[in-house]
Design a protein around this motif. Structure first.
Motif, PDB file in Angstrom:
ATOM      1  N   SER A 135       0.314  -5.485  -0.572  1.00 29.90           N
ATOM      2  CA  SER A 135       0.852  -6.786  -0.978  1.00 29.90           C
ATOM      3  C   SER A 135       0.625  -7.032  -2.464  1.00 29.90           C
ATOM      4  N   GLU A 136      -0.452  -6.458  -2.983  1.00 28.88           N
ATOM      5  CA  GLU A 136      -0.728  -6.608  -4.415  1.00 28.88           C
ATOM      6  C   GLU A 136       0.402  -6.004  -5.251  1.00 28.88           C
ATOM      7  N   ALA A 137       0.934  -4.868  -4.819  1.00 30.87           N
ATOM      8  CA  ALA A 137       2.048  -4.257  -5.546  1.00 30.87           C
ATOM      9  C   ALA A 137       3.268  -5.175  -5.537  1.00 30.87           C
ATOM     10  N   ARG A 138       3.551  -5.772  -4.370  1.00 32.42           N
ATOM     11  CA  ARG A 138       4.710  -6.667  -4.279  1.00 32.42           C
ATOM     12  C   ARG A 138       4.539  -7.876  -5.190  1.00 32.42           C
ATOM     13  N   GLU A 139       3.339  -8.460  -5.191  1.00 29.55           N
ATOM     14  CA  GLU A 139       3.119  -9.650  -6.005  1.00 29.55           C
ATOM     15  C   GLU A 139       3.164  -9.330  -7.498  1.00 29.55           C
ATOM     16  N   LEU A 140       2.609  -8.197  -7.890  1.00 32.04           N
ATOM     17  CA  LEU A 140       2.650  -7.822  -9.300  1.00 32.04           C
ATOM     18  C   LEU A 140       4.070  -7.510  -9.741  1.00 32.04           C
ATOM     19  N   LEU A 141       4.852  -6.915  -8.854  1.00 30.27           N
ATOM     20  CA  LEU A 141       6.253  -6.625  -9.168  1.00 30.27           C
ATOM     21  C   LEU A 141       7.100  -7.891  -9.232  1.00 30.27           C
ATOM     22  N   GLY A 142       6.721  -8.894  -8.461  1.00 32.29           N
ATOM     23  CA  GLY A 142       7.499 -10.125  -8.426  1.00 32.29           C
ATOM     24  C   GLY A 142       8.762 -10.020  -7.600  1.00 32.29           C
ATOM     25  N   CYS A 143       8.831  -9.024  -6.707  1.00 35.23           N
ATOM     26  CA  CYS A 143      10.034  -8.871  -5.882  1.00 35.23           C
ATOM     27  C   CYS A 143       9.929  -9.731  -4.622  1.00 35.23           C
ATOM     28  N   ARG A 144      11.073 -10.083  -4.086  1.00 40.32           N
ATOM     29  CA  ARG A 144      11.112 -10.931  -2.898  1.00 40.32           C
ATOM     30  C   ARG A 144      10.670 -10.161  -1.658  1.00 40.32           C
ATOM     31  N   GLN A 145      11.028  -8.888  -1.575  1.00 36.25           N
ATOM     32  CA  GLN A 145      10.691  -8.066  -0.417  1.00 36.25           C
ATOM     33  C   GLN A 145      10.375  -6.655  -0.895  1.00 36.25           C
ATOM     34  N   LEU A 146       9.287  -6.082  -0.396  1.00 37.69           N
ATOM     35  CA  LEU A 146       8.921  -4.709  -0.721  1.00 37.69           C
ATOM     36  C   LEU A 146       8.792  -3.915   0.568  1.00 37.69           C
ATOM     37  N   THR A 147       9.493  -2.796   0.624  1.00 39.38           N
ATOM     38  CA  THR A 147       9.383  -1.878   1.752  1.00 39.38           C
ATOM     39  C   THR A 147       8.765  -0.583   1.259  1.00 39.38           C
ATOM     40  N   VAL A 148       7.683  -0.172   1.889  1.00 33.05           N
ATOM     41  CA  VAL A 148       7.004   1.073   1.536  1.00 33.05           C
ATOM     42  C   VAL A 148       7.118   2.028   2.718  1.00 33.05           C
ATOM     43  N   LEU A 149       7.835   3.117   2.525  1.00 26.27           N
ATOM     44  CA  LEU A 149       7.976   4.132   3.557  1.00 26.27           C
ATOM     45  C   LEU A 149       7.007   5.265   3.261  1.00 26.27           C
ATOM     46  N   PHE A 150       6.292   5.723   4.282  1.00 27.72           N
ATOM     47  CA  PHE A 150       5.343   6.814   4.122  1.00 27.72           C
ATOM     48  C   PHE A 150       5.905   8.060   4.793  1.00 27.72           C
ATOM     49  N   CYS A 151       5.789   9.192   4.114  1.00 30.88           N
ATOM     50  CA  CYS A 151       6.319  10.439   4.664  1.00 30.88           C
ATOM     51  C   CYS A 151       5.326  11.558   4.374  1.00 30.88           C
ATOM     52  N   GLY A 152       5.089  12.394   5.370  1.00 26.27           N
ATOM     53  CA  GLY A 152       4.188  13.520   5.197  1.00 26.27           C
ATOM     54  C   GLY A 152       3.461  13.827   6.487  1.00 26.27           C
ATOM     55  N   PRO A 153       2.858  15.017   6.572  1.00 25.54           N
ATOM     56  CA  PRO A 153       2.162  15.409   7.806  1.00 25.54           C
ATOM     57  C   PRO A 153       1.033  14.460   8.191  1.00 25.54           C
ATOM     58  N   LYS A 154       0.442  13.736   7.203  1.00 23.05           N
ATOM     59  CA  LYS A 154      -0.674  12.832   7.489  1.00 23.05           C
ATOM     60  C   LYS A 154      -0.290  11.368   7.327  1.00 23.05           C
TER      61      LYS A 154
END
Length: 299
Positions: free
Chosen positions: A114-133
């Protein structure tokens, strides 16, 4: 906290006392300093409520440094992302990013992202994770309605995903199936592209990311790590048999973790996201070094 090699960092009782209010303090939604990228770790953590300034001032130097280091080891991921995306994927609307090769960052509690979203100032942030772990999630529920954290049901390499296979035109992608749009940017935290034995897995993934024509944020644990990754990127470009954009130039990352996982014994320091670079396929040249420049211009 956990580094690339899975080393845990435990807090002393004194440092834990300074950190005890961090999750609750984040619910206060303190305003983002307009020139936050010109601040240092201590200034930003106090301004945003992660640490209590008066308690921090009363602590001894060792305890204070330990608390800062522990918070930085987790916040280095969202802060590095936010600093990069301010220039790479600006906008006040919806922003989506894909963390490729996700490990420890996939299991961070949502309030860190959420800190990334607030610092960016965007209305909605979607973070997709990809990888074996990337399937390992946090036990802490996401309380931010403007943040979406998307974990895969099973770990897979990016080029094996539906989007990755479509970017590579791999046989087996079902005709007529709607595929997701590429994210606004890709994030590769300490990926170890040049690590011995990983090249065969990373080569098609990097090729797929570059075909999406989106910014790719790369970080490294140190100079040796960055040089190995650059060597890998150079070999990838040679395999494609066509002119490639210049290789990125790594710059010191002001939001690198303060925890050195190098192991001491006189060896070089090793810190998560110590160096950062931005690779862009949609421009004639690679834009790098904007992190240090932005701090100077805002100061």
């Amino acid at each position: 906290a956990q580094g690339r090699r899975g080393r845990h960092v435990m807090a002393s009782a004194a440092a834990a006392k300074l950190l005890r209010n961090a999750p609750r303090a984040r619910l206060e939604k303190r305003p983002v300093p307009p020139q936050w990228r010109s601040l240092d770790w201590e200034q930003l953590l106090v301004a945003r409520g992660w640490l209590d300034g008066s308690e921090l001032a009363r602590a001894d130097v060792a305890t204070r440094n330990e608390a800062l280091a522990l918070l930085s080891s987790a916040l280095t991921y969202p802060l590095t992302a936010a600093a990069a995306l301010v220039s790479a994927a600006p906008g006040e609307g919806t922003v989506s990013v894909c963390v490729v090769g996700a490990r420890a960052e996939a299991s961070l509690p949502a309030y860190f992202w959420s800190e990334a979203r607030e610092l960016l100032g965007c209305r909605q942030l979607t973070v997709l994770f990809c990888g074996p772990k990337a399937c390992v999630t946090s036990a802490v529920a996401n309380a931010d309605p403007q943040l979406a954290l998307v974990h895969p049901s099973e770990g897979q390499l990016f080029h094996e995903s539906a989007l990755g296979r479509s970017l590579l035109c791999t046989p087996g992608v079902a005709a007529g199936v709607a595929l997701p749009d590429p994210p606004d940017a890709f994030l590769c935290f300490n990926p170890g592209l040049g690590h011995s034995g990983w090249e065969r897995a990373w080569e098609p993934t990097v090729r797929a990311m570059r075909r999406a024509h989106r910014p790719i944020v790369l970080t490294a644990l140190g100079q040796h790590d960055a040089e190995a990754d650059l060597g890998f990127l150079g070999r990838c470009g040679a395999k494609l048999g066509r002119p490639e954009p210049p290789l990125p130039r790594y710059a010191p990352n002001p939001w690198a973790s303060l925890v050195d996982t190098g192991g001491g014994n006189g060896g070089p320091p090793s810190k998560a996201n110590a160096l950062v670079a931005l690779l862009r396929e949609d421009q004639a040249e690679v834009r790098t070094g904007s992190w240090s420049a932005s701090r100077q211009s805002e100061s």
